[in-house]
Design a protein around this motif. Structure first.
Motif, PDB file in Angstrom:
ATOM      1  N   ALA A   1      -7.233 -19.557  24.132  1.00 14.44           N
ATOM      2  CA  ALA A   1      -8.014 -19.446  25.362  1.00 14.44           C
ATOM      3  C   ALA A   1      -7.362 -18.441  26.299  1.00 14.44           C
ATOM      4  N   VAL A   2      -8.196 -17.644  26.951  1.00 14.75           N
ATOM      5  CA  VAL A   2      -7.714 -16.719  27.980  1.00 14.75           C
ATOM      6  C   VAL A   2      -7.821 -17.461  29.310  1.00 14.75           C
ATOM      7  N   PRO A   3      -6.680 -17.796  29.926  1.00 16.51           N
ATOM      8  CA  PRO A   3      -6.715 -18.585  31.164  1.00 16.51           C
ATOM      9  C   PRO A   3      -7.584 -17.941  32.245  1.00 16.51           C
ATOM     10  N   GLY A   4      -8.416 -18.770  32.862  1.00 20.59           N
ATOM     11  CA  GLY A   4      -9.255 -18.301  33.953  1.00 20.59           C
ATOM     12  C   GLY A   4     -10.511 -17.578  33.504  1.00 20.59           C
ATOM     13  N   HIS A   5     -10.767 -17.535  32.192  1.00 22.83           N
ATOM     14  CA  HIS A   5     -11.945 -16.840  31.651  1.00 22.83           C
ATOM     15  C   HIS A   5     -12.585 -17.696  30.574  1.00 22.83           C
ATOM     16  N   ASP A   6     -13.809 -17.373  30.239  1.00 17.26           N
ATOM     17  CA  ASP A   6     -14.461 -18.030  29.109  1.00 17.26           C
ATOM     18  C   ASP A   6     -14.220 -17.255  27.822  1.00 17.26           C
ATOM     19  N   HIS A   7     -13.315 -16.311  27.855  1.00 18.87           N
ATOM     20  CA  HIS A   7     -12.965 -15.542  26.660  1.00 18.87           C
ATOM     21  C   HIS A   7     -11.927 -16.291  25.839  1.00 18.87           C
ATOM     22  N   ARG A   8     -11.955 -16.010  24.531  1.00 25.01           N
ATOM     23  CA  ARG A   8     -10.916 -16.518  23.639  1.00 25.01           C
ATOM     24  C   ARG A   8     -10.468 -15.377  22.736  1.00 25.01           C
ATOM     25  N   LEU A   9      -9.188 -15.344  22.478  1.00 19.63           N
ATOM     26  CA  LEU A   9      -8.584 -14.347  21.596  1.00 19.63           C
ATOM     27  C   LEU A   9      -8.440 -14.969  20.220  1.00 19.63           C
ATOM     28  N   LEU A  10      -8.988 -14.312  19.206  1.00 17.65           N
ATOM     29  CA  LEU A  10      -8.876 -14.755  17.820  1.00 17.65           C
ATOM     30  C   LEU A  10      -7.940 -13.806  17.093  1.00 17.65           C
ATOM     31  N   VAL A  11      -6.889 -14.347  16.516  1.00 18.36           N
ATOM     32  CA  VAL A  11      -5.883 -13.551  15.817  1.00 18.36           C
ATOM     33  C   VAL A  11      -5.803 -14.045  14.372  1.00 18.36           C
ATOM     34  N   TYR A  12      -5.969 -13.121  13.425  1.00 15.17           N
ATOM     35  CA  TYR A  12      -5.960 -13.458  12.004  1.00 15.17           C
ATOM     36  C   TYR A  12      -4.630 -13.061  11.382  1.00 15.17           C
ATOM     37  N   THR A  13      -3.968 -14.009  10.747  1.00 11.94           N
ATOM     38  CA  THR A  13      -2.704 -13.726  10.068  1.00 11.94           C
ATOM     39  C   THR A  13      -2.745 -14.311   8.661  1.00 11.94           C
ATOM     40  N   ALA A  14      -1.845 -13.811   7.831  1.00 13.08           N
ATOM     41  CA  ALA A  14      -1.711 -14.323   6.468  1.00 13.08           C
ATOM     42  C   ALA A  14      -0.335 -14.945   6.326  1.00 13.08           C
ATOM     43  N   ALA A  15      -0.239 -15.962   5.493  1.00 13.84           N
ATOM     44  CA  ALA A  15       1.046 -16.610   5.245  1.00 13.84           C
ATOM     45  C   ALA A  15       2.010 -15.608   4.617  1.00 13.84           C
ATOM     46  N   PRO A  16       3.282 -15.629   5.030  1.00 14.17           N
ATOM     47  CA  PRO A  16       4.273 -14.698   4.483  1.00 14.17           C
ATOM     48  C   PRO A  16       4.416 -14.858   2.963  1.00 14.17           C
ATOM     49  N   GLY A  17       4.571 -13.718   2.308  1.00 17.99           N
ATOM     50  CA  GLY A  17       4.814 -13.721   0.874  1.00 17.99           C
ATOM     51  C   GLY A  17       3.593 -13.958   0.016  1.00 17.99           C
ATOM     52  N   THR A  18       2.402 -13.927   0.618  1.00 16.56           N
ATOM     53  CA  THR A  18       1.176 -14.178  -0.152  1.00 16.56           C
ATOM     54  C   THR A  18       0.457 -12.871  -0.478  1.00 16.56           C
ATOM     55  N   ALA A  19      -0.472 -12.970  -1.412  1.00 15.33           N
ATOM     56  CA  ALA A  19      -1.309 -11.815  -1.749  1.00 15.33           C
ATOM     57  C   ALA A  19      -2.127 -11.386  -0.528  1.00 15.33           C
ATOM     58  N   SER A  20      -2.491 -12.339   0.321  1.00 17.34           N
ATOM     59  CA  SER A  20      -3.243 -12.013   1.536  1.00 17.34           C
ATOM     60  C   SER A  20      -2.405 -11.172   2.493  1.00 17.34           C
ATOM     61  N   GLU A  21      -1.119 -11.479   2.614  1.00 15.31           N
ATOM     62  CA  GLU A  21      -0.236 -10.672   3.462  1.00 15.31           C
ATOM     63  C   GLU A  21      -0.154  -9.249   2.920  1.00 15.31           C
ATOM     64  N   GLU A  22      -0.029  -9.115   1.612  1.00 11.91           N
ATOM     65  CA  GLU A  22       0.011  -7.793   1.000  1.00 11.91           C
ATOM     66  C   GLU A  22      -1.320  -7.048   1.220  1.00 11.91           C
ATOM     67  N   GLY A  23      -2.423  -7.783   1.142  1.00  9.33           N
ATOM     68  CA  GLY A  23      -3.731  -7.178   1.393  1.00  9.33           C
ATOM     69  C   GLY A  23      -3.851  -6.635   2.798  1.00  9.33           C
ATOM     70  N   LEU A  24      -3.366  -7.397   3.783  1.00  7.69           N
ATOM     71  CA  LEU A  24      -3.392  -6.899   5.175  1.00  7.69           C
ATOM     72  C   LEU A  24      -2.524  -5.658   5.319  1.00  7.69           C
ATOM     73  N   LYS A  25      -1.391  -5.627   4.626  1.00  9.85           N
ATOM     74  CA  LYS A  25      -0.530  -4.442   4.688  1.00  9.85           C
ATOM     75  C   LYS A  25      -1.251  -3.223   4.138  1.00  9.85           C
ATOM     76  N   ARG A  26      -2.058  -3.414   3.096  1.00 13.31           N
ATOM     77  CA  ARG A  26      -2.832  -2.298   2.548  1.00 13.31           C
ATOM     78  C   ARG A  26      -3.846  -1.783   3.578  1.00 13.31           C
ATOM     79  N   LEU A  27      -4.395  -2.691   4.387  1.00 11.03           N
ATOM     80  CA  LEU A  27      -5.339  -2.260   5.423  1.00 11.03           C
ATOM     81  C   LEU A  27      -4.658  -1.440   6.500  1.00 11.03           C
ATOM     82  N   VAL A  28      -3.408  -1.777   6.818  1.00 10.26           N
ATOM     83  CA  VAL A  28      -2.676  -1.029   7.848  1.00 10.26           C
ATOM     84  C   VAL A  28      -2.501   0.413   7.419  1.00 10.26           C
ATOM     85  N   THR A  29      -2.250   0.618   6.142  1.00 12.30           N
ATOM     86  CA  THR A  29      -1.986   1.985   5.653  1.00 12.30           C
ATOM     87  C   THR A  29      -3.235   2.696   5.183  1.00 12.30           C
ATOM     88  N   ALA A  30      -4.368   1.977   5.093  1.00  7.44           N
ATOM     89  CA  ALA A  30      -5.609   2.610   4.586  1.00  7.44           C
ATOM     90  C   ALA A  30      -6.222   3.533   5.613  1.00  7.44           C
TER      91      ALA A  30
END
Length: 191
Positions: A162-191
């Protein structure tokens, strides 16, 4: 009554509905935070699940919302779209988001949210079914499963802040360390 904390808050809001959510811009500090989250996809949504800001990693993950029609930038509408074959757990996420929308308690007072609910009741049998269940749960964390053409299969944890004082919310997507999903996100950073 054996209510959960979210259900108790919801009932209190029904007794005294909140005024309509003011249409305010995303705070500058939240926009700076989005920019600083360079290696994780993140977005800001409003009370009606409309995406109002996002970072470069989110664009790498789902495409650029700036080029989409406003209706397509609504996260709940997208989850309820049967044409979405990318999100593996689309219906589970839709159920949780509908429960969250109800828990927000904005339906009686916010014209934008009321309009969204009315539209979805008319357009989506799945939404109508979920809305009729009257589930009330504020979502604080979700897990999204998807397949990306570059990153491959991804299982991403989504923290909803929640963003205090607003009706906005911040959504942050992360992958568990050492997983194929983490490696996939790393590929997106360099793509």
């Amino acid at each position: 009554m054996r209510l959960t904390a979210d259900e108790h808050t919801y009932l209190r809001r029904l007794a005294r509905p909140a005024p309509a959510a003011p249409s305010r811009p995303v705070p500058a500090n939240v926009l700076r935070l989005l920019d600083r989250l360079g290696d994780v996809p993140a977005m800001v949504i409003d009370a009606g699940y409309d995406m109002v800001a996002w970072n470069r990693m989110l664009v790498a993950l789902i495409g650029d919302p700036a080029g989409w029609a406003p209706r397509r930038r609504n996260r709940l509408r997208r989850l309820l779209d049967p044409a979405d074959t990318v999100t593996g757990n689309r219906l589970e996420l839709a159920r949780r988001c509908v429960a969250d929308l109800r828990a927000g308690g904005r339906y009686p007072a916010d014209p934008a949210v009321r309009s969204l609910v009315d539209d979805l009741l008319a357009e989506s049998p799945e939404f109508a079914r979920l809305w009729a269940e009257r589930e009330v749960v504020v979502q604080r964390t979700l897990t999204k499963r998807t397949v990306h053409p570059v990153a491959g299969p991804l299982e991403l944890d989504c923290e909803i802040l929640a963003v205090p004082g607003h009706d906005h919310r911040l959504l942050v997507y992360t992958a568990a360390p050492g997983t194929a999903s983490e490696e996939g996100l790393k590929r997106l950073v360099t793509a």
